[in-house]
Design a protein around this motif. Structure first.
Motif, PDB file in Angstrom:
ATOM      1  N   SER A  42     -36.889  32.148 -20.195  1.00  0.00           N
ATOM      2  CA  SER A  42     -35.518  31.682 -19.988  1.00  0.00           C
ATOM      3  C   SER A  42     -34.786  31.605 -21.318  1.00  0.00           C
ATOM      4  O   SER A  42     -35.396  31.528 -22.387  1.00  0.00           O
ATOM      5  CB  SER A  42     -35.502  30.313 -19.299  1.00  0.00           C
ATOM      6  OG  SER A  42     -36.108  29.342 -20.120  1.00  0.00           O
ATOM      7  N   LEU A  43     -33.477  31.627 -21.231  1.00  0.00           N
ATOM      8  CA  LEU A  43     -32.626  31.626 -22.417  1.00  0.00           C
ATOM      9  C   LEU A  43     -32.559  30.262 -23.087  1.00  0.00           C
ATOM     10  O   LEU A  43     -32.445  30.156 -24.303  1.00  0.00           O
ATOM     11  CB  LEU A  43     -31.214  32.084 -22.022  1.00  0.00           C
ATOM     12  CG  LEU A  43     -30.147  32.126 -23.100  1.00  0.00           C
ATOM     13  CD1 LEU A  43     -30.532  33.108 -24.201  1.00  0.00           C
ATOM     14  CD2 LEU A  43     -28.801  32.540 -22.482  1.00  0.00           C
ATOM     15  N   GLY A  44     -32.638  29.219 -22.287  1.00  0.00           N
ATOM     16  CA  GLY A  44     -32.488  27.880 -22.843  1.00  0.00           C
ATOM     17  C   GLY A  44     -31.025  27.473 -22.916  1.00  0.00           C
ATOM     18  O   GLY A  44     -30.132  28.177 -22.447  1.00  0.00           O
ATOM     19  N   ASN A  45     -30.768  26.344 -23.516  1.00  0.00           N
ATOM     20  CA  ASN A  45     -29.424  25.792 -23.654  1.00  0.00           C
ATOM     21  C   ASN A  45     -28.723  26.430 -24.848  1.00  0.00           C
ATOM     22  O   ASN A  45     -29.145  26.253 -25.994  1.00  0.00           O
ATOM     23  CB  ASN A  45     -29.511  24.280 -23.845  1.00  0.00           C
ATOM     24  CG  ASN A  45     -28.167  23.596 -23.713  1.00  0.00           C
ATOM     25  OD1 ASN A  45     -27.116  24.230 -23.809  1.00  0.00           O
ATOM     26  ND2 ASN A  45     -28.178  22.298 -23.487  1.00  0.00           N
ATOM     27  N   VAL A  46     -27.686  27.214 -24.595  1.00  0.00           N
ATOM     28  CA  VAL A  46     -26.973  27.892 -25.683  1.00  0.00           C
ATOM     29  C   VAL A  46     -25.631  27.228 -25.983  1.00  0.00           C
ATOM     30  O   VAL A  46     -24.772  27.815 -26.642  1.00  0.00           O
ATOM     31  CB  VAL A  46     -26.759  29.392 -25.362  1.00  0.00           C
ATOM     32  CG1 VAL A  46     -28.072  30.116 -25.256  1.00  0.00           C
ATOM     33  CG2 VAL A  46     -25.938  29.563 -24.084  1.00  0.00           C
ATOM     34  N   GLY A  47     -25.444  26.001 -25.519  1.00  0.00           N
ATOM     35  CA  GLY A  47     -24.216  25.274 -25.805  1.00  0.00           C
ATOM     36  C   GLY A  47     -24.273  24.540 -27.134  1.00  0.00           C
ATOM     37  O   GLY A  47     -23.566  24.875 -28.086  1.00  0.00           O
ATOM     38  N   PRO A  48     -25.145  23.528 -27.265  1.00  0.00           N
ATOM     39  CA  PRO A  48     -25.192  22.748 -28.505  1.00  0.00           C
ATOM     40  C   PRO A  48     -25.974  23.438 -29.606  1.00  0.00           C
ATOM     41  O   PRO A  48     -26.744  24.366 -29.364  1.00  0.00           O
ATOM     42  CB  PRO A  48     -25.912  21.471 -28.060  1.00  0.00           C
ATOM     43  CG  PRO A  48     -26.805  21.920 -26.950  1.00  0.00           C
ATOM     44  CD  PRO A  48     -26.036  22.991 -26.230  1.00  0.00           C
ATOM     45  N   GLY A  49     -25.786  22.955 -30.840  1.00  0.00           N
ATOM     46  CA  GLY A  49     -26.611  23.393 -31.948  1.00  0.00           C
ATOM     47  C   GLY A  49     -27.913  22.617 -31.932  1.00  0.00           C
ATOM     48  O   GLY A  49     -28.041  21.588 -31.256  1.00  0.00           O
ATOM     49  N   VAL A  50     -28.910  23.071 -32.690  1.00  0.00           N
ATOM     50  CA  VAL A  50     -30.221  22.433 -32.643  1.00  0.00           C
ATOM     51  C   VAL A  50     -30.183  20.986 -33.124  1.00  0.00           C
ATOM     52  O   VAL A  50     -30.977  20.145 -32.684  1.00  0.00           O
ATOM     53  CB  VAL A  50     -31.268  23.239 -33.440  1.00  0.00           C
ATOM     54  CG1 VAL A  50     -31.559  24.556 -32.760  1.00  0.00           C
ATOM     55  CG2 VAL A  50     -30.821  23.454 -34.874  1.00  0.00           C
ATOM     56  N   ALA A  51     -29.249  20.659 -34.042  1.00  0.00           N
ATOM     57  CA  ALA A  51     -29.159  19.284 -34.538  1.00  0.00           C
ATOM     58  C   ALA A  51     -28.715  18.313 -33.458  1.00  0.00           C
ATOM     59  O   ALA A  51     -28.937  17.103 -33.570  1.00  0.00           O
ATOM     60  CB  ALA A  51     -28.204  19.214 -35.727  1.00  0.00           C
ATOM     61  N   GLU A  52     -28.119  18.829 -32.407  1.00  0.00           N
ATOM     62  CA  GLU A  52     -27.615  17.983 -31.324  1.00  0.00           C
ATOM     63  C   GLU A  52     -28.585  17.888 -30.155  1.00  0.00           C
ATOM     64  O   GLU A  52     -28.367  17.090 -29.227  1.00  0.00           O
ATOM     65  CB  GLU A  52     -26.288  18.555 -30.811  1.00  0.00           C
ATOM     66  CG  GLU A  52     -25.222  18.739 -31.886  1.00  0.00           C
ATOM     67  CD  GLU A  52     -24.088  19.640 -31.397  1.00  0.00           C
ATOM     68  OE1 GLU A  52     -23.638  19.460 -30.251  1.00  0.00           O
ATOM     69  OE2 GLU A  52     -23.692  20.533 -32.159  1.00  0.00           O
ATOM     70  N   MET A  53     -29.642  18.662 -30.173  1.00  0.00           N
ATOM     71  CA  MET A  53     -30.523  18.747 -29.003  1.00  0.00           C
ATOM     72  C   MET A  53     -31.601  17.668 -29.076  1.00  0.00           C
ATOM     73  O   MET A  53     -32.661  17.862 -29.687  1.00  0.00           O
ATOM     74  CB  MET A  53     -31.138  20.152 -28.914  1.00  0.00           C
ATOM     75  CG  MET A  53     -30.083  21.242 -28.829  1.00  0.00           C
ATOM     76  SD  MET A  53     -30.758  22.888 -28.530  1.00  0.00           S
ATOM     77  CE  MET A  53     -31.213  22.737 -26.813  1.00  0.00           C
ATOM     78  N   ASN A  54     -31.325  16.520 -28.459  1.00  0.00           N
ATOM     79  CA  ASN A  54     -32.224  15.372 -28.547  1.00  0.00           C
ATOM     80  C   ASN A  54     -32.823  14.954 -27.209  1.00  0.00           C
ATOM     81  O   ASN A  54     -33.367  13.860 -27.070  1.00  0.00           O
ATOM     82  CB  ASN A  54     -31.495  14.181 -29.165  1.00  0.00           C
ATOM     83  CG  ASN A  54     -30.332  13.707 -28.302  1.00  0.00           C
ATOM     84  OD1 ASN A  54     -29.973  14.360 -27.314  1.00  0.00           O
ATOM     85  ND2 ASN A  54     -29.738  12.582 -28.667  1.00  0.00           N
ATOM     86  N   ASP A  55     -32.718  15.844 -26.213  1.00  0.00           N
ATOM     87  CA  ASP A  55     -33.261  15.544 -24.893  1.00  0.00           C
ATOM     88  C   ASP A  55     -34.711  16.033 -24.845  1.00  0.00           C
ATOM     89  O   ASP A  55     -34.970  17.230 -24.685  1.00  0.00           O
ATOM     90  CB  ASP A  55     -32.421  16.227 -23.818  1.00  0.00           C
ATOM     91  CG  ASP A  55     -32.813  15.810 -22.407  1.00  0.00           C
ATOM     92  OD1 ASP A  55     -34.002  15.488 -22.195  1.00  0.00           O
ATOM     93  OD2 ASP A  55     -31.944  15.833 -21.514  1.00  0.00           O
TER      94      ASP A  55
END
Length: 298
Positions: A138-151
């Protein structure tokens, strides 16, 4: 499940060779054909896109009484692929098992492979080639940048599908087809340029592809009897491309894909399938190596 867009021998049989590289060193210096062997092939993500085209064209080239086991979540898509494969080659068996790889474990994956053999009324030793193609992902979440991905739950689910399930399925495949069980064993990892080059807003995808490539490099080092290839199919026109265009926050990446689609310079599923089949036929790569659609000399 969608696929990436950026961008073997044992002594049981009298004709078996000592390692994967020896496929290029047959008597008289000739290359033992990859295609045309009686093959047991597991292909993930076979319900659409690149996976469907792989299934059709690989299946067309498999030897008589080969077995193609297709895995994906979409049952209807799998059946549509099966019909197209059998139209291309009615002399093989195509088994479809709808499977959510993200929810699978060793026991499920082992049973899926055993059931595939059972439906074909075959045993591992019946084949000349055991072949697995790790295409699903899967592509994954392409909205936020990695610094914002805290889930953490989102990360866990993504990595389970794209890395863990691949490693576990591969392990179970090699337990069913261990060294000495068949003359040839080939493993293909469908990778991406994202494995070696960072792309804005595609952090999850880049991480998964990089991890998978390293996993298969280690696999090749640890198992010299395996033929291992990481193939990067190039920027292919699939549903993933549409998802990038619609969801990425990187305007530059979005425009690149829009331009390729409009100018028809984007790689087609047919083109990249023809290319990887050529790479497998030529066998000029070293086991564990990555080969890109655009690489010359393979």
């Amino acid at each position: 499940m969608v696929t990436g867009v950026f961008d073997n021998f044992v002594p049981v049989h009298p004709h078996a060779s000592p390692d994967a590289a020896s496929r290029t060193n047959m008597p008289g210096g000739t290359l033992q054909p990859f295609w045309g062997q009686k093959t047991f092939c597991v292909l993930t993500g076979g319900s659409q896109g690149i996976g469907r085209r792989f299934a059709i064209e690989f299946g067309r080239k498999f030897g008589k009484e080969s077995v193609l086991l297709l895995l994906a979540r979409n049952a209807q898509g799998l059946q549509e692929t099966r019909a197209k494969v059998l139209e291309a080659n009615p002399d093989i068996t195509v088994v479809c098992i709808p499977t959510d790889l993200a929810k699978g474990g060793a026991e499920l994956f082992r049973s899926v492979i055993i059931n595939g053999l059972g439906e074909a009324k075959a045993a591992p030793g019946d084949f000349q080639l055991a072949f697995i193609v790790h295409n699903a992902g899967s592509l994954g979440n392409v909205g936020p940048g990695v610094a914002e991905m805290n889930d953490s739950e989102e990360w866990s689910e993504f990595l389970t599908l794209n890395i863990t399930s691949t490693a576990v399925l591969n392990s179970e495949f090699l337990k069913v087809f261990p060294e000495n069980s068949v003359p040839n064993r080939t493993v293909i990892n469908i990778t991406s340029l994202c494995a070696i080059q960072p792309f804005i807003s595609m952090g999850q995808y880049c991480v998964s592809k990089a991890a998978r490539e390293m996993f298969f490099k280690v696999l090749a080092e640890e198992n010299p009897s395996l033929d291992v290839l990481s193939y990067s199919p190039g920027p292919v026109d699939t549903d993933m491309t549409v998802s990038i265009i619609n969801n990425t926050r990187d305007a530059k990446a979005r425009q690149i894909f829009i331009d390729m689609k409009e100018k028809k310079t984007i790689v087609t599923c047919e083109q990249t399938t023809e290319r990887v089949m050529q790479v497998l036929s030529n066998k000029k790569y070293k086991s564990g190596q990555r080969v890109d659609y655009f690489d010359e000399g393979y």
